[in-house]
Design a protein around this motif. Structure first.
Motif, PDB file in Angstrom:
ATOM      1  N   ASP A 182       0.866  -1.338   0.137  1.00  0.00           N
ATOM      2  CA  ASP A 182       0.365   0.068   0.273  1.00  0.00           C
ATOM      3  C   ASP A 182       0.573   1.045   0.222  1.00  0.00           C
ATOM      4  O   ASP A 182       0.106   2.637  -0.589  1.00  0.00           O
ATOM      5  CB  ASP A 182      -1.032   0.138   1.246  1.00  0.00           C
ATOM      6  N   ASN A 186       1.174   3.537  -2.784  1.00  0.00           N
ATOM      7  CA  ASN A 186       0.218   5.279  -2.279  1.00  0.00           C
ATOM      8  C   ASN A 186       1.338   6.768  -2.519  1.00  0.00           C
ATOM      9  O   ASN A 186       1.286   7.209  -2.714  1.00  0.00           O
ATOM     10  CB  ASN A 186       0.002   5.334  -1.505  1.00  0.00           C
ATOM     11  N   ASN A 190       2.261   5.884   6.189  1.00  0.00           N
ATOM     12  CA  ASN A 190       0.506   4.549   6.204  1.00  0.00           C
ATOM     13  C   ASN A 190       0.825   4.707   7.682  1.00  0.00           C
ATOM     14  O   ASN A 190       1.903   4.540   8.761  1.00  0.00           O
ATOM     15  CB  ASN A 190       0.411   3.923   5.226  1.00  0.00           C
TER      16      ASN A 190
END
Length: 222
Positions: A182, A186, A190
């Motif tokens: 992820d 992106n 995170n």
């Protein structure tokens, strides 16, 4: 006589699993074959251009630039750690080398220094010198190599508020080395990565922790 293809397939599977930029020696495959067979397989793969010989006995799966349409130079930190694994050394990156690895130094690096419990030695990779200095040192005990580099880089920058450009480069480095799908997709930190870094570095020097929090949480250090 057995064919070498299955061994090469297993070697390639491990190389691809580490992704582009990984540096390695036959030692990294000692669990899947006999040393001589692995050595010959790596030589054949280098001749085919599948992998690249960096220095004698050491190879990498070169990173490729779509923009430049060519392979990039070897990742010096990867090469240093491949050498350490090959010889069974424990190493710790120096502050100035950490700045170079993270792109925080404006100087064109010609030398990367690592503290080591092995012998003092220097290796030449192109026009770059990788120096291992035998010394007494205390391992940071961090779980993730990227966090060790982060701590050493911030220590080298000194106890001060980080500039915005420095913060951004640190974030880019942590994102690119996170190994989290992820995060990679992106291109941003995170919660999982932030918590992982904070937990891993919680026991280092307090002002370094404050600056790490400044980077990760976008807060000014007190």
């Amino acid at each position: 006589m057995s064919t070498p293809e299955p061994l090469e397939k297993n070697i390639l599977s491990r190389i691809y699993g580490h992704r582009r930029g990984w540096a390695f020696s036959k030692k990294d495959f000692s669990d899947i074959g006999e040393a001589g067979s692995i050595d010959r397989a790596l030589s054949r793969m280098a001749e085919k251009g599948v992998i690249r010989r960096v220095i004698r006995g050491l190879y990498d799966y070169p990173a490729y630039s779509k923009l430049l349409k060519k392979n990039l130079s070897p990742d010096i930190d990867q090469v240093a750690h491949a050498l350490a694994r090959k010889f069974g050394w424990q190493i710790q990156i120096s502050g100035n080398a950490a700045l170079n690895v993270m792109g925080l130094s404006t100087q064109v690096p010609t030398q990367y220094l690592y503290l080591s419990d092995g012998p003092s030695k220097t290796y030449e990779v192109g026009n770059i010198a990788i120096e291992f200095k035998k010394t007494r040192f205390t391992q940071l005990g961090l779980k993730y190599k990227a966090n060790e580099i982060l701590v050493q880089a911030i220590q080298a920058l000194g106890d001060r508020t980080l500039r915005q450009d420095e913060t951004q480069k640190i974030i880019q480095y942590l994102v690119s080395t996170s190994g989290l799908k992820d995060v990679a997709e992106n291109g941003e930190l995170n919660e999982m990565l932030i918590n992982r870094v904070l937990k891993d570095t919680q026991y280092v020097t307090s002002w370094i922790v404050s600056n790490i929090r400044q980077v990760l949480l976008n807060k000014q250090a007190p």
